[in-house]
Design an enzyme around this catalytic site. Structure first.
Site, short mmCIF file in Angstrom:
data_model
loop_
_atom_site.label_atom_id
_atom_site.label_comp_id
_atom_site.label_asym_id
_atom_site.label_seq_id
_atom_site.Cartn_x
_atom_site.Cartn_y
_atom_site.Cartn_z
N VAL A 180 0.86 -1.18 0.00
CA VAL A 180 0.00 0.00 0.00
C VAL A 180 0.90 1.23 0.00
O VAL A 180 2.01 1.20 0.52
CB VAL A 180 -0.92 -0.01 1.25
CG1 VAL A 180 -1.90 1.14 1.20
CG2 VAL A 180 -1.67 -1.33 1.34
N GLU A 181 0.39 2.31 -0.59
CA GLU A 181 1.15 3.55 -0.71
C GLU A 181 1.72 4.09 0.60
O GLU A 181 2.69 4.82 0.60
CB GLU A 181 0.21 4.63 -1.21
CG GLU A 181 0.17 4.80 -2.67
CD GLU A 181 -0.74 5.96 -2.95
OE1 GLU A 181 -0.23 7.08 -3.01
OE2 GLU A 181 -1.95 5.75 -3.05
N ASP A 182 1.06 3.80 1.71
CA ASP A 182 1.56 4.34 2.98
C ASP A 182 2.75 3.55 3.50
O ASP A 182 3.22 3.79 4.62
CB ASP A 182 0.44 4.39 4.03
CG ASP A 182 0.00 3.01 4.48
OD1 ASP A 182 0.58 2.00 4.04
OD2 ASP A 182 -0.93 2.94 5.30
N ASN A 236 1.18 11.55 -5.57
CA ASN A 236 1.64 11.30 -4.20
C ASN A 236 3.12 10.96 -4.18
O ASN A 236 3.90 11.52 -3.40
CB ASN A 236 0.87 10.10 -3.60
CG ASN A 236 -0.56 10.44 -3.26
OD1 ASN A 236 -0.93 11.60 -3.17
ND2 ASN A 236 -1.37 9.41 -3.08
#
Lengths: 286, 334
Positions: free
Chosen positions: A54-56, B139
């Site tokens: 996941v991006e986080d 992002n």
């Protein structure tokens, strides 16, 4: 299959995507939404430990099901991971080629699989409808070997020209277009999944190609809802509707809060290839 | 073995570039700022949120935060920025949530670098009226621009952004890679004027610990001229030295340490308390109904501090409940 059968457009796209997920691959998904639910559904149906980042910076979590409310702000979404890193780290892994497939949602898509998640209508500074932005989709669609896109089959979504190109498909479709733009070679969109058709991309022309159509729809029905005409596979497969097992797992086990009840309800009657679409109506909350 | 036949490189071809607005990278300016302005002594940096914002956040600043107001974000510091009526801020919305909406509703924002953010009526109206300009990035590209800023260089190459309207509207450039000869994208470094970072634990000097995944807290702190840390808990410096591997930010990066239990409220700090969904719905309704002024009055202007907001607007019972209902704590404090 029972005589009548109902599901929403979002549920259908999630179920079809889950069928495309392979056990031994590494996936990149956004924190919430249909792409993640598709992976969780594939896990549930096959009992497989399908890994995703996941991006986080969360790597290979085992999020419990049912999924928590407000996944994007829930620590549970990161639970039982092998590592908690950060955004740059997982993007490095994608850049190195470790991540096989990105699974992403798109607002608009064009015939080369370029897609929009920024705005529709008007212009950039004065949009008619502004969305959240490219998010991580641009890097995921650039760096992962393959990308699966989820969207709905509508004329305003399958467009000749995007209002804004947020993330890359095969760009203008010419050979080497992605490489000329600085993207890694041998990457690009692989499937576009909707509630009644699945598309791939032609290897030579990079144009979108219709691969499968739901038995309650037809090639003409599909083409009628697209602004461009895709290539048609020599043999267009029949796309079985979401099964009872898939819908049960999605509704009862993964998402009892019903966040996948989005889009339109599709009611079917009949059996096998004689399936008929009898009603399409908006689902609550959309 | 050196390639004798190789022509000496005289120039690197610039193949294409976007025309977006960005602040010109200035790594030497950053170094001089660090030399002259950043304290390398172990000094007590604890201060109130009022003092931290008054001293280190100025009109026109480029502001970067980590993570976002839904999860371990510096929500109490954002409310203080609104309370002190800062203006013309340029935000780095790298995987933001409703942070930009909140600050825009407070009249604090002129520009937003967008990766992803919550967009509703507030941002839409501000765009239509020309009060806020958006600059499209991604992002990852924003996190990566902070990495360039953290490395003290003016740009970094990357293998995305290219080929899209994001490239066209950004400050990215496409060059011929001098090592491979292939096209490759460059993005400019960003060195924010101030970073706002909410952490789990911090000592009085600014040695800070973050538990759980994050976006780019370390890069953001390193890249920024000023760093305000708000912390759930102030811990003993000796505790930091017992577990040096747990330190996310060393003290010299940090300018202010603000003790802010529930500083992430209404978002979650995973492992400690869950998000207040009721509050988030109240925020959503206020935006939808065009009553953000009432929302800001209730949660920001009618209270003088974060502590007063917790006591008078949230209440102890709710706070206890949010802690009790964060049942999954594995991996954070153990």
């Amino acid at each position: 299959m029972t005589a009548t059968h109902a599901f929403t457009t979002t549920e259908a796209a999630i179920c079809y995507t889950a069928r495309l997920i392979e056990d031994d691959r590494l996936y990149f998904v956004a924190i919430g939404g249909p792409p993640l639910l598709a992976i969780l559904l594939a896990r549930r149906l096959r009992g497989a430990d399908i890994a995703y980042v996941v991006e986080d910076g969360t790597i290979a979590p085992r999020m419990p099901i049912p999924t928590p409310a407000f996944m994007i702000g829930a620590g549970l979404a990161s639970s039982r991971a092998v590592a908690w890193t950060d955004m740059n780290t997982v993007d490095f892994h994608a850049g190195l080629g470790y991540i096989d497939c990105g699974v992403l949602a798109a607002v608009q898509v064009d015939e080369f699989g370029n897609f929009n998640s920024t705005f529709t209508g008007g212009c950039y500074d004065r949009p008619e409808r502004r969305f959240g932005g490219p998010g991580g989709a641009n890097e995921i669609a650039s760096l992962c070997w393959r990308t699966v896109l989820l969207t709905r089959l509508e004329r305003r979504k399958f467009v000749k020209k995007l209002d804004f190109s947020s993330s890359p498909g095969y760009l203008d479709g010419t050979p080497g277009a992605r490489e000329r733009a600085g993207l890694p070679p041998e990457t690009g969109p692989w499937r576009v999944v909707t509630e009644r058709a699945i598309f791939g991309f032609d290897e030579a022309t990079r144009r979108m190609k219709l691969l499968a159509v739901a038995p309650w729809s037809s090639i003409d029905d599909v083409l009628g809802d697209m602004q461009f005409t895709p290539l048609i596979a020599e043999r267009v497969e029949s796309l079985p509707p979401p099964s009872e097992a898939e819908l049960d797992a999605l509704r009862a086990d993964i998402d009892p809060m019903g966040r996948t009840i989005g889009g339109d309800w599709i009611h079917l009657a009949g059996d096998g290839d004689s399936l008929q679409r009898i009603v399409v109506e908006p689902a609550a909350g959309t | 073995m050196p390639d004798a036949a190789r022509e000496p490189l005289r120039s690197i071809a610039l193949l294409d570039e976007g025309d977006g607005a960005y602040r010109a990278p200035d790594p030497d300016g950053m170094r001089r700022f660090v030399r002259d302005e950043k304290d390398r002594r172990l000094v007590d940096k604890r201060m109130s949120e009022q003092d931290a914002v008054a001293r280190f956040v100025h009109d026109g600043d480029y502001v970067s935060y980590d993570t976002n107001v839904w999860r371990r974000g510096p929500a109490s510091l954002m409310r203080e920025i609104i309370r002190q009526r800062r203006r013309s801020l340029w935000l780095a919305a790298k995987f933001s949530a409703h942070d930009a909406t909140l600050l825009t509703a407070g009249g604090c924002v002129s520009d937003i670098d967008v990766g992803w953010m919550e967009v509703g009526r507030v941002i839409n109206e501000a765009m239509q009226e020309g009060r806020v300009r958006l600059h499209e990035w991604t992002n990852g590209a924003l996190a990566y621009r902070h990495l360039a800023g953290a490395l003290g260089v003016s740009f970094l190459p990357l293998r995305y952004v290219g080929g899209t309207d994001v490239f066209r509207m950004s400050g990215a450039k496409l060059i011929e890679d001098p090592y491979t000869g292939q096209p490759i994208c460059l993005v400019p470094a960003v060195n924010p004027d101030v970073a706002l970072i909410h952490v789990n634990q911090c000592d009085m000097y600014g040695n800070a610990r973050i538990f759980g995944p994050g976006l780019a807290p370390a890069e953001t702190a390193m890249a920024s001229r000023r760093v305000i840390v708000s912390t759930e808990e102030i811990i003993d410096p000796e505790e930091i030295r017992k577990h040096p591997g747990a330190t996310t930010l060393p003290y010299y990066l940090v300018d202010a340490v603000v003790h802010a239990p529930f500083g992430g409220y209404p978002g979650t700090v995973p492992g400690l308390y869950r998000a207040d969904l009721q509050h988030l719905m109240e925020f959503g309704a206020a935006q939808e109904q065009g009553t953000m002024d009432d929302y800001l009055d209730k949660w920001v202007f009618s209270v003088s501090s974060h502590t007063e907001m917790l006591e008078r607007r949230v209440g102890l019972q709710k706070l206890h409940q949010l802690r009790a209902e964060e049942t999954h704590t594995e991996g954070y404090y153990t």
